[in-house]
Write an enzyme that holds these catalytic residues in place. Structure first.
Site, mmCIF file in Angstrom:
data_model
loop_
_atom_site.group_PDB
_atom_site.id
_atom_site.type_symbol
_atom_site.label_atom_id
_atom_site.label_comp_id
_atom_site.label_asym_id
_atom_site.label_seq_id
_atom_site.Cartn_x
_atom_site.Cartn_y
_atom_site.Cartn_z
ATOM 1 N N GLU A 69 0.833 -1.114 -0.075
ATOM 2 C CA GLU A 69 0.157 -0.029 -0.042
ATOM 3 C C GLU A 69 0.907 1.304 0.065
ATOM 4 O O GLU A 69 0.547 2.062 -0.605
ATOM 5 C CB GLU A 69 -0.951 -0.114 1.273
ATOM 6 C CG GLU A 69 -1.881 1.066 1.170
ATOM 7 C CD GLU A 69 -1.643 2.487 1.875
ATOM 8 O OE1 GLU A 69 -2.147 3.593 1.737
ATOM 9 O OE2 GLU A 69 -0.513 2.617 2.461
ATOM 10 N N GLU A 70 1.909 1.315 0.715
ATOM 11 C CA GLU A 70 2.766 2.469 1.049
ATOM 12 C C GLU A 70 3.491 3.088 -0.246
ATOM 13 O O GLU A 70 3.377 4.302 -0.489
ATOM 14 C CB GLU A 70 3.838 2.296 2.015
ATOM 15 C CG GLU A 70 3.512 2.048 3.383
ATOM 16 C CD GLU A 70 2.585 2.945 4.012
ATOM 17 O OE1 GLU A 70 2.268 4.104 3.545
ATOM 18 O OE2 GLU A 70 2.139 2.975 5.294
ATOM 19 N N ASP A 86 -6.989 1.161 8.106
ATOM 20 C CA ASP A 86 -5.667 1.733 7.937
ATOM 21 C C ASP A 86 -5.690 3.031 8.376
ATOM 22 O O ASP A 86 -5.242 4.218 7.580
ATOM 23 C CB ASP A 86 -5.524 1.687 6.338
ATOM 24 C CG ASP A 86 -4.077 2.228 6.073
ATOM 25 O OD1 ASP A 86 -3.148 2.278 7.039
ATOM 26 O OD2 ASP A 86 -3.858 2.418 4.803
ATOM 27 N N HIS A 140 4.538 7.027 9.755
ATOM 28 C CA HIS A 140 5.773 6.988 8.762
ATOM 29 C C HIS A 140 7.003 7.419 9.566
ATOM 30 O O HIS A 140 7.921 8.008 8.898
ATOM 31 C CB HIS A 140 5.508 8.005 7.635
ATOM 32 C CG HIS A 140 4.219 7.569 6.810
ATOM 33 N ND1 HIS A 140 4.092 8.098 5.562
ATOM 34 C CD2 HIS A 140 3.424 6.465 6.870
ATOM 35 C CE1 HIS A 140 3.117 7.463 4.914
ATOM 36 N NE2 HIS A 140 2.706 6.469 5.564
#
Lengths: 453, 453
Positions: free
Chosen positions: A322-323, A350, A420
């Site tokens: 996904e990232e 998410d 992140h």
């Protein structure tokens, strides 16, 4: 008999409601008393750690979640192959002010953005020009040529939903380098997308424009962004040295990890519930998105613990990548279409393992009304907002196949403290909040497999 | 004119609503962009620290909050004298298993409960008998004579509102020693009232029965409660040594700290908003209840920043001695009655500086309906539950004077991790959550001073 029918006609909602009420209570009781979500998250974060697509961490996470679901005895557990980009940070990212009249040289807390090309060992030096947005960059035009563009747009603290503030500030990170490169900039620095002033740099995805040079793009912490901005206002000829080693390597084979319990009455109708198994290459990917993955597996595990058989098929999906590519979500939807599978709902968690307050959704009017009709069943659990539009990145590609797309909405105040960064670790997740999210998803899956949507 | 009247008649809610909507937006914008709540809390917790009634910390907090409100330029700032009990821990609390066949001697993490009498330097030793509740204690009857009663009732994890679980488990802490003493026990140990298994002991109030000996009562951490219970099941002759130095000293003079902005139209109608300035003598009293105090002062400060004059009088109150006597709340109500003051509402924030989700209240049907009628104005700020019964300890004594009593309800999942421990420090409070609470209280005060209730 007539009396009974009359009774059922008059009070269908009550009869219907009480049963569901009791079953949802059982879900929450089981999860809050003896759930596995938290200990599973501990394993994923502490024993496996971060897991960028293509990394050994991602491979370990694939195998471990497969085994975990096998051990829980789900009906089917399998890996769905998907080719993923493999970006590698390559070394330590450095950002250093080199000619501050006040400080001399001064290193800033920095992380290269994902998918960037590094400077290599020779680094680069340049003058810095500050903007608050891409619009401001465009106004500067030629003036940024040969310079390092410093995007310093803060997240708006006035937005109650921090994801809205994130969405507004995000283009400087995701497209800043592409836009600056068009104008001849040699690199970009970007203020971390955080709503707190602290010393953690936040990485994240960015996309180059293939027609222009792939210039280095590094995030600096909000604290250092404030500092750099303040120094620049006193000394416009400030020079910054940047060094980074990112490179996009050959694509790798990876997998979506899928486990399912087959429906006892309408097995062809599928309810997918999941999160993304990959994370960035810093911290432990605890909130983003180990939490969502462990919650999704827990939904199915609760069915086993409670001894329930769903009417429709329920499926836990750990999407990969996904990232920095979304390949897993795309491949999952492609295969579903190819196989002629019928998803009636796809639910994604998410947005972190925080206190759940609602579900966002995208679907037909009738699907969304059905979802909202369950509002009173969720209120005792503080899940009160079933009316937001939304969904999720990994389930988006399923849209044209007709399911309602639903996102678990936890409160968002703290997500962007950890997102992140090195700070996104197991300890940042509260057990009860995580469990409440798992139970909310299980309750929703239960209602959909029972009633359809 | 007729048309206009018709318009106003048809859409009064909209006209009324929009104005309030905009003003509430201004409150939140100001607080989330440039609020003082968080930095004020930092000062109170880091520079002053904990502040049990009668301590030098409490005296410093009284003087500092008085100055703070003076400096903000509120119309009136004053101290309301109140005599408070002065309990002193006196030294380090010790709980040690002395004859474990498995571990030999083993020290447990312990804190004497507030208002207890210590063992003094000679300590005491006794056999331990475990119960889960006061009901279980009573069933044992004479069997506890000469023994240390170990109350090990956990908080129920199935309760969504942790305050409910706390309420259920609380009697073992607040009345356990009194009840055990009646049966001839020599001391009590109590499992900390926490919904997390960790190593922090939680102190808190307890009340002796004046007709029976004042036996020592100490809390041990949940981790150690689990350990002690497990050791006892293998070794019933386990002996524990206890040492503590608590004593109730001579009462002291202290103060409620009060600041007010006088109403421009109906000054005689008062809306009080507050928290308690005292805390336990461990940690920094950040969630309990520095947060509530700083939020209450912020409500009035926001009026000054926005340049608003309230129609009715608004008053920030820092009550003294909530933790171990409630003298401040009682004195405040007594003086209000004596002066013939008319409180129309009293609002308390004493459930931690966490994400606000609603207000609880006690009042007439009409008062509570008025409160609930404002629901849509709060929803954009995630404050959704205006229907809970409740109020607060310090405002309770005002009840017979007719105001609606209102408690700010933050989410409760994490409160009992920190409550009455060394862990209740500034760092445990999230800035945005704290500010959202201050803004919610300010919005409510605004609606009440404008509309009455």
């Amino acid at each position: 008999m007539k009396k009974l029918l009359l009774f059922l006609t008059l009070f269908p909602a009550v009869v219907f409601g009480q049963n569901h009420e009791e079953n949802i209570r059982k879900i929450y009781d089981a999860e809050l008393s003896s759930g596995h979500t938290y200990e599973n998250l501990r394993y994923l974060t502490k024993r496996i750690g971060n897991r960028l697509a293509g990394s050994s961490g991602a491979a370990a996470a694939v195998e471990w979640t497969r085994q975990l679901m096998e051990n829980y005895g789900f009906d089917t557990v399998y890996l769905q192959p998907v080719m993923v980009p493999h970006w590698d940070r390559g070394g330590k990212d450095v950002v250093k002010i080199v000619n501050s009249t006040k400080h001399g040289t001064l290193e800033l807390s920095a992380l290269a953005l994902g998918n960037t090309e590094g400077t290599g060992p020779s680094g680069l030096v340049g003058n810095v020009i500050e903007v608050k947005s891409i619009a401001e960059l465009r106004e500067l035009g030629d003036k940024v040529k040969g310079k390092i563009v410093f995007f310093n747009g803060p997240m708006d603290p006035k937005k109650i939903d921090a994801f809205e503030a994130y969405g507004e500030a995000n283009p400087q990170r995701s497209s800043g380098a592409a836009e600056a490169s068009k104008l001849g900039a040699i690199a970009t620095l970007v203020r971390s997308l955080s709503n707190r002033i602290d010393d953690y740099p936040h990485t994240g995805n960015q996309r180059y424009n293939p027609d222009f040079p792939k210039i280095p793009a590094l995030a600096i912490s909000t604290e250092d962004a404030e500092l750099l901005s303040s120094l620049l206002s006193d000394q416009s000829d400030l020079k910054v040295y940047m060094e980074s080693y990112g490179q996009m390597k050959t694509e790798k084979l990876s997998y979506n990890v899928i486990g399912e319990i087959r429906g006892s009455e309408i097995p062809k109708e599928i309810i997918a519930v999941g999160g993304h198994l990959d994370s960035w290459d810093v911290g432990e990917g605890a909130h983003d998105d180990g939490s969502g993955c462990m919650q999704a597996i827990e939904v199915l595990r609760l069915y086993k613990e409670l001894g329930w058989k769903p009417k429709r098929t329920i499926r836990a999906v750990m999407w990969m990548n996904e990232e920095n590519g979304l390949r897993g979500g795309q491949e999952y939807a492609r295969v579903a279409k190819e196989k002629g599978e019928k998803h009636i709902a796809a639910i994604e968690s998410d947005s972190g393992g925080f206190l759940p307050i609602g579900f966002s959704s995208t679907g037909t009017e009738s699907q969304r009304e059905k979802l909202k009709s369950w509002g009173d069943l969720f209120k005792p659990y503080q899940v009160w907002n079933l009316d937001r539009p939304g969904g999720g990145a990994d389930i988006g590609p399923l849209r044209d196949q007709g399911p309602i797309l639903i996102g678990l909405k936890p409160d968002s105040q703290k997500y962007f403290i950890y997102h992140h960064t090195e700070a996104d670790v197991f300890e940042a997740v509260d057990q009860r909040e995580l469990e409440l999210g798992a139970a909310a998803m299980a309750a929703l899956v239960y209602l959909i497999e029972q009633e359809g949507i």
